[in-house]
Scaffold this motif. Structure first.
Motif, mmCIF file in Angstrom:
data_model
loop_
_atom_site.group_PDB
_atom_site.id
_atom_site.type_symbol
_atom_site.label_atom_id
_atom_site.label_comp_id
_atom_site.label_asym_id
_atom_site.label_seq_id
_atom_site.Cartn_x
_atom_site.Cartn_y
_atom_site.Cartn_z
ATOM 1 N N MET A 133 -0.330 -26.592 0.041
ATOM 2 C CA MET A 133 -0.007 -27.606 1.009
ATOM 3 C C MET A 133 1.311 -27.965 1.164
ATOM 4 O O MET A 133 1.878 -28.061 2.208
ATOM 5 N N GLU A 134 1.813 -28.275 -0.085
ATOM 6 C CA GLU A 134 3.219 -28.913 -0.358
ATOM 7 C C GLU A 134 4.071 -27.818 0.174
ATOM 8 O O GLU A 134 5.299 -28.016 0.848
ATOM 9 N N PHE B 190 -8.971 -20.359 2.985
ATOM 10 C CA PHE B 190 -8.039 -21.337 2.838
ATOM 11 C C PHE B 190 -7.656 -22.440 3.835
ATOM 12 O O PHE B 190 -7.132 -21.802 4.933
ATOM 13 N N GLY B 191 -7.420 -23.449 3.781
ATOM 14 C CA GLY B 191 -7.093 -24.469 4.830
ATOM 15 C C GLY B 191 -7.974 -24.874 5.892
ATOM 16 O O GLY B 191 -7.965 -25.619 6.564
ATOM 17 N N THR B 192 -9.098 -23.795 6.138
ATOM 18 C CA THR B 192 -10.362 -24.151 7.251
ATOM 19 C C THR B 192 -11.501 -24.528 6.625
ATOM 20 O O THR B 192 -12.398 -24.998 7.147
ATOM 21 N N SER B 193 -11.806 -24.032 5.370
ATOM 22 C CA SER B 193 -12.923 -24.162 4.623
ATOM 23 C C SER B 193 -12.884 -24.815 3.396
ATOM 24 O O SER B 193 -11.704 -24.828 2.750
ATOM 25 N N LYS B 194 -13.898 -25.455 2.842
ATOM 26 C CA LYS B 194 -13.939 -25.994 1.601
ATOM 27 C C LYS B 194 -14.315 -25.216 0.308
ATOM 28 O O LYS B 194 -14.260 -25.627 -0.770
ATOM 29 N N VAL C 63 8.425 -25.653 3.438
ATOM 30 C CA VAL C 63 9.250 -24.407 3.522
ATOM 31 C C VAL C 63 8.962 -23.706 5.000
ATOM 32 O O VAL C 63 7.734 -22.851 4.489
ATOM 33 N N PRO C 64 9.404 -23.805 5.947
ATOM 34 C CA PRO C 64 9.023 -23.195 7.127
ATOM 35 C C PRO C 64 8.853 -21.619 7.107
ATOM 36 O O PRO C 64 8.029 -21.027 7.565
ATOM 37 N N GLU C 65 10.019 -20.988 6.309
ATOM 38 C CA GLU C 65 10.182 -19.611 6.174
ATOM 39 C C GLU C 65 8.612 -18.984 5.570
ATOM 40 O O GLU C 65 8.322 -17.910 5.880
ATOM 41 N N VAL D 154 -3.615 -10.116 -15.022
ATOM 42 C CA VAL D 154 -2.895 -11.543 -14.971
ATOM 43 C C VAL D 154 -2.900 -12.120 -13.705
ATOM 44 O O VAL D 154 -2.299 -11.497 -12.672
ATOM 45 N N LEU D 155 -3.254 -13.413 -13.616
ATOM 46 C CA LEU D 155 -3.552 -14.099 -12.217
ATOM 47 C C LEU D 155 -2.451 -15.197 -12.263
ATOM 48 O O LEU D 155 -2.633 -15.901 -13.227
ATOM 49 N N CYS D 156 -1.977 -15.420 -11.332
ATOM 50 C CA CYS D 156 -1.177 -16.959 -11.082
ATOM 51 C C CYS D 156 -2.083 -17.688 -10.009
ATOM 52 O O CYS D 156 -2.266 -16.970 -8.891
ATOM 53 N N ASN D 157 -2.307 -18.943 -10.177
ATOM 54 C CA ASN D 157 -3.003 -19.647 -9.162
ATOM 55 C C ASN D 157 -2.264 -20.846 -8.818
ATOM 56 O O ASN D 157 -1.747 -21.634 -9.698
ATOM 57 N N PHE D 158 -1.939 -21.144 -7.567
ATOM 58 C CA PHE D 158 -1.296 -22.388 -7.117
ATOM 59 C C PHE D 158 -2.362 -23.032 -6.256
ATOM 60 O O PHE D 158 -3.201 -22.632 -5.577
ATOM 61 N N SER D 159 -2.514 -24.409 -6.514
ATOM 62 C CA SER D 159 -3.664 -25.194 -6.360
ATOM 63 C C SER D 159 -3.462 -25.645 -4.807
ATOM 64 O O SER D 159 -2.477 -25.310 -4.168
ATOM 65 N N ASN D 160 -4.716 -25.976 -4.251
ATOM 66 C CA ASN D 160 -4.517 -26.630 -2.737
ATOM 67 C C ASN D 160 -3.330 -27.132 -2.494
ATOM 68 O O ASN D 160 -2.707 -27.173 -1.524
ATOM 69 N N GLU D 161 -3.338 -28.370 -3.460
ATOM 70 C CA GLU D 161 -2.137 -29.455 -3.232
ATOM 71 C C GLU D 161 -0.729 -28.903 -3.285
ATOM 72 O O GLU D 161 0.158 -29.066 -2.278
ATOM 73 N N THR D 162 -0.572 -27.832 -4.340
ATOM 74 C CA THR D 162 0.714 -27.188 -4.140
ATOM 75 C C THR D 162 0.994 -26.179 -3.078
ATOM 76 O O THR D 162 2.091 -26.263 -2.418
#
Length: 234
Positions: free
Chosen positions: A118-119, A91-95, A124-126, A108-116
Protein backbone atom coordinates in the motif's frame (compact mmCIF):
# COMPACT_ATOMS: atom_id res chain seq x y z
CA UNK A 1 9.75 -22.97 5.03
CA UNK A 2 13.36 -21.80 5.30
CA UNK A 3 14.48 -18.18 5.50
CA UNK A 4 16.39 -17.04 2.42
CA UNK A 5 18.33 -13.84 1.83
CA UNK A 6 17.29 -12.59 -1.62
CA UNK A 7 18.85 -9.19 -2.28
CA UNK A 8 17.06 -7.12 -4.93
CA UNK A 9 20.12 -5.04 -5.85
CA UNK A 10 22.20 -8.06 -6.83
CA UNK A 11 19.35 -10.31 -8.03
CA UNK A 12 19.79 -11.44 -11.64
CA UNK A 13 16.06 -12.02 -12.16
CA UNK A 14 15.26 -9.19 -14.55
CA UNK A 15 11.65 -10.38 -14.98
CA UNK A 16 10.73 -9.53 -11.39
CA UNK A 17 7.84 -7.06 -11.29
CA UNK A 18 9.45 -5.17 -8.41
CA UNK A 19 12.79 -4.75 -10.21
CA UNK A 20 11.14 -3.78 -13.49
CA UNK A 21 8.93 -1.08 -12.00
CA UNK A 22 10.80 0.21 -8.95
CA UNK A 23 14.02 2.08 -9.69
CA UNK A 24 16.99 1.27 -7.48
CA UNK A 25 16.84 4.63 -5.72
CA UNK A 26 13.14 4.06 -4.94
CA UNK A 27 13.66 0.49 -3.83
CA UNK A 28 15.75 0.86 -0.69
CA UNK A 29 13.07 1.69 1.87
CA UNK A 30 10.65 -0.93 0.54
CA UNK A 31 12.88 -3.95 -0.07
CA UNK A 32 14.30 -3.57 3.43
CA UNK A 33 10.84 -4.60 4.71
CA UNK A 34 10.34 -7.66 2.51
CA UNK A 35 10.52 -11.26 3.72
CA UNK A 36 12.29 -13.90 1.59
CA UNK A 37 12.14 -17.67 2.07
CA UNK A 38 12.49 -21.03 0.34
CA UNK A 39 9.34 -23.08 -0.16
CA UNK A 40 10.13 -26.75 -0.71
CA UNK A 41 8.67 -28.70 -3.62
CA UNK A 42 4.96 -29.60 -3.15
CA UNK A 43 4.61 -27.36 -0.07
CA UNK A 44 1.72 -24.90 0.08
CA UNK A 45 2.53 -21.29 0.96
CA UNK A 46 -0.88 -19.69 0.28
CA UNK A 47 -4.05 -21.30 1.64
CA UNK A 48 -7.28 -20.39 -0.13
CA UNK A 49 -9.46 -18.40 2.25
CA UNK A 50 -6.59 -17.46 4.57
CA UNK A 51 -6.07 -13.79 5.54
CA UNK A 52 -4.11 -11.86 2.92
CA UNK A 53 -0.49 -11.23 3.86
CA UNK A 54 0.60 -9.18 0.86
CA UNK A 55 1.95 -10.22 -2.52
CA UNK A 56 4.53 -12.87 -3.38
CA UNK A 57 7.11 -12.52 -6.14
CA UNK A 58 8.99 -15.55 -7.45
CA UNK A 59 12.72 -14.98 -7.25
CA UNK A 60 13.55 -18.47 -8.51
CA UNK A 61 11.37 -21.52 -9.11
CA UNK A 62 7.93 -22.56 -10.31
CA UNK A 63 4.50 -22.36 -8.66
CA UNK A 64 0.95 -23.48 -9.39
CA UNK A 65 -2.06 -21.52 -8.16
CA UNK A 66 -5.31 -23.39 -7.55
CA UNK A 67 -8.97 -22.69 -6.92
CA UNK A 68 -11.32 -25.08 -5.13
CA UNK A 69 -14.26 -26.20 -7.25
CA UNK A 70 -17.14 -28.62 -6.98
CA UNK A 71 -16.79 -31.37 -4.35
CA UNK A 72 -13.59 -29.77 -3.08
CA UNK A 73 -11.59 -30.54 -6.22
CA UNK A 74 -8.70 -28.16 -6.90
CA UNK A 75 -8.57 -26.56 -10.33
CA UNK A 76 -5.19 -25.22 -11.47
CA UNK A 77 -5.74 -21.68 -12.68
CA UNK A 78 -2.18 -20.51 -13.29
CA UNK A 79 1.39 -21.75 -13.66
CA UNK A 80 4.14 -19.31 -12.80
CA UNK A 81 7.93 -18.97 -12.94
CA UNK A 82 10.78 -16.57 -12.12
CA UNK A 83 9.54 -12.98 -11.89
CA UNK A 84 5.82 -13.76 -11.70
CA UNK A 85 3.48 -12.36 -9.06
CA UNK A 86 1.36 -14.56 -6.76
CA UNK A 87 -1.57 -13.67 -4.52
CA UNK A 88 -2.83 -10.63 -6.41
CA UNK A 89 -6.39 -11.94 -6.77
CA UNK A 90 -8.35 -10.27 -4.01
CA UNK A 91 -5.49 -7.99 -2.97
CA UNK A 92 -6.86 -4.57 -2.07
CA UNK A 93 -10.51 -5.64 -2.29
CA UNK A 94 -10.68 -8.73 -0.11
CA UNK A 95 -9.29 -9.68 3.27
CA UNK A 96 -8.66 -13.28 2.22
CA UNK A 97 -6.76 -15.05 -0.56
CA UNK A 98 -9.02 -16.21 -3.38
CA UNK A 99 -6.53 -18.90 -4.48
CA UNK A 100 -4.10 -21.40 -3.00
CA UNK A 101 -0.47 -21.77 -4.13
CA UNK A 102 2.02 -24.66 -4.14
CA UNK A 103 5.70 -24.83 -5.11
CA UNK A 104 6.28 -27.15 -8.09
CA UNK A 105 9.98 -27.27 -7.20
CA UNK A 106 12.14 -25.75 -4.47
CA UNK A 107 11.24 -22.08 -4.91
CA UNK A 108 12.64 -18.81 -3.55
CA UNK A 109 9.83 -16.34 -2.79
CA UNK A 110 9.85 -12.68 -1.80
CA UNK A 111 6.85 -11.43 0.19
CA UNK A 112 5.85 -7.79 0.50
CA UNK A 113 3.29 -7.19 3.25
CA UNK A 114 -0.07 -5.46 2.75
CA UNK A 115 1.29 -2.35 4.45
CA UNK A 116 4.43 -2.21 2.31
CA UNK A 117 2.48 -2.75 -0.91
CA UNK A 118 0.00 0.00 0.00
CA UNK A 119 2.89 2.32 0.77
CA UNK A 120 4.43 1.63 -2.64
CA UNK A 121 1.11 2.09 -4.45
CA UNK A 122 0.44 5.41 -2.73
CA UNK A 123 3.91 6.83 -3.30
CA UNK A 124 5.13 5.48 -6.65
CA UNK A 125 2.63 6.34 -9.44
CA UNK A 126 4.64 4.50 -12.12
CA UNK A 127 4.43 1.28 -10.14
CA UNK A 128 0.69 1.73 -9.54
CA UNK A 129 0.10 2.27 -13.27
CA UNK A 130 2.16 -0.81 -14.17
CA UNK A 131 0.18 -2.91 -11.67
CA UNK A 132 -3.09 -1.64 -13.17
CA UNK A 133 -1.95 -2.80 -16.63
CA UNK A 134 -0.91 -6.13 -15.12
CA UNK A 135 -4.40 -6.61 -13.65
CA UNK A 136 -6.00 -5.72 -17.00
CA UNK A 137 -3.83 -8.27 -18.79
CA UNK A 138 -4.64 -10.99 -16.25
CA UNK A 139 -8.37 -10.24 -16.58
CA UNK A 140 -8.09 -10.63 -20.35
CA UNK A 141 -6.32 -13.98 -19.90
CA UNK A 142 -9.03 -15.18 -17.49
CA UNK A 143 -11.76 -14.29 -19.99
CA UNK A 144 -9.90 -16.14 -22.75
CA UNK A 145 -9.60 -19.22 -20.52
CA UNK A 146 -13.36 -19.18 -19.88
CA UNK A 147 -13.93 -19.05 -23.63
CA UNK A 148 -11.56 -21.97 -24.20
CA UNK A 149 -13.33 -24.16 -21.64
CA UNK A 150 -16.67 -23.36 -23.28
CA UNK A 151 -15.60 -24.01 -26.88
CA UNK A 152 -12.75 -26.54 -26.81
CA UNK A 153 -13.18 -30.28 -26.49
CA UNK A 154 -10.94 -32.22 -24.08
CA UNK A 155 -8.24 -33.08 -26.65
CA UNK A 156 -8.05 -29.44 -27.71
CA UNK A 157 -7.75 -28.29 -24.09
CA UNK A 158 -4.89 -30.72 -23.49
CA UNK A 159 -3.12 -29.51 -26.63
CA UNK A 160 -3.73 -25.89 -25.63
CA UNK A 161 -2.14 -26.61 -22.23
CA UNK A 162 0.90 -28.25 -23.84
CA UNK A 163 1.40 -25.27 -26.14
CA UNK A 164 0.96 -22.90 -23.19
CA UNK A 165 3.63 -24.55 -21.02
CA UNK A 166 5.91 -24.77 -24.07
CA UNK A 167 5.61 -20.99 -24.57
CA UNK A 168 5.81 -20.24 -20.84
CA UNK A 169 8.73 -22.44 -19.78
CA UNK A 170 10.55 -23.30 -23.00
CA UNK A 171 11.96 -26.63 -24.14
CA UNK A 172 15.50 -27.91 -23.56
CA UNK A 173 16.93 -31.12 -25.00
CA UNK A 174 13.51 -31.95 -26.42
CA UNK A 175 11.60 -31.62 -23.12
CA UNK A 176 9.55 -28.76 -21.66
CA UNK A 177 11.18 -27.21 -18.58
CA UNK A 178 8.47 -28.15 -16.08
CA UNK A 179 7.31 -31.36 -14.42
CA UNK A 180 3.54 -31.86 -14.22
CA UNK A 181 1.80 -35.01 -13.07
CA UNK A 182 -1.03 -36.40 -15.18
CA UNK A 183 -3.42 -35.26 -12.45
CA UNK A 184 -2.05 -31.71 -12.62
CA UNK A 185 -2.47 -31.71 -16.40
CA UNK A 186 -6.06 -32.91 -15.96
CA UNK A 187 -6.76 -30.29 -13.28
CA UNK A 188 -5.49 -27.49 -15.51
CA UNK A 189 -7.37 -28.73 -18.58
CA UNK A 190 -10.60 -29.25 -16.66
CA UNK A 191 -10.87 -32.98 -17.26
CA UNK A 192 -10.28 -36.29 -15.47
CA UNK A 193 -6.90 -37.91 -14.96
CA UNK A 194 -8.05 -40.92 -17.00
CA UNK A 195 -8.97 -38.74 -19.97
CA UNK A 196 -5.69 -36.83 -19.74
CA UNK A 197 -3.69 -40.09 -19.75
CA UNK A 198 -5.69 -41.40 -22.71
CA UNK A 199 -5.20 -38.24 -24.77
CA UNK A 200 -1.48 -37.98 -23.99
CA UNK A 201 -1.08 -41.64 -25.01
CA UNK A 202 -2.89 -40.89 -28.28
CA UNK A 203 -0.66 -37.87 -28.96
CA UNK A 204 2.40 -40.07 -28.36
CA UNK A 205 1.17 -42.72 -30.80
CA UNK A 206 0.66 -39.97 -33.37
CA UNK A 207 4.29 -38.88 -32.82
CA UNK A 208 3.16 -35.38 -31.79
CA UNK A 209 4.74 -35.54 -28.32
CA UNK A 210 7.14 -37.64 -26.27
CA UNK A 211 7.24 -38.21 -22.52
CA UNK A 212 10.04 -38.93 -20.05
CA UNK A 213 8.54 -39.43 -16.61
CA UNK A 214 6.58 -36.26 -15.79
CA UNK A 215 8.32 -34.30 -18.52
CA UNK A 216 6.76 -33.82 -21.95
CA UNK A 217 8.37 -32.77 -25.22
CA UNK A 218 6.58 -31.41 -28.29
CA UNK A 219 7.71 -33.12 -31.50
CA UNK A 220 5.40 -31.50 -34.05
CA UNK A 221 4.64 -27.94 -32.98
CA UNK A 222 2.95 -26.81 -36.25
CA UNK A 223 0.59 -29.81 -36.24
CA UNK A 224 -0.41 -29.21 -32.63
CA UNK A 225 -0.97 -25.52 -33.34
CA UNK A 226 -3.09 -26.30 -36.40
CA UNK A 227 -5.43 -28.48 -34.34
CA UNK A 228 -6.59 -25.50 -32.28
CA UNK A 229 -5.97 -22.75 -34.83
CA UNK A 230 -9.68 -21.96 -35.14
CA UNK A 231 -9.68 -20.98 -31.46
CA UNK A 232 -6.83 -18.49 -32.07
CA UNK A 233 -4.84 -19.85 -29.08
CA UNK A 234 -2.07 -17.29 -29.62
Amino acid sequence: MKEELAICYTCTNENCFIKKHLHLEQMKQYVAKKHSFVCKKSHQFIIEGAPIHGLYFICKGKVKTVKTGINGREQIVRLTKNGDTIGFRGFGTSKRYLIGAYALEDTVLCNFSNETMMEILQNVPEFTYALMLFYADELNKSENNIRKIAHMNVRERIIDLLLYIHRKFGQTNGLIEIELSRKEIADFAGTTEEQAIRILSSLKKEALIKTVGKRIGLLALPKLQSEIMEHKYF
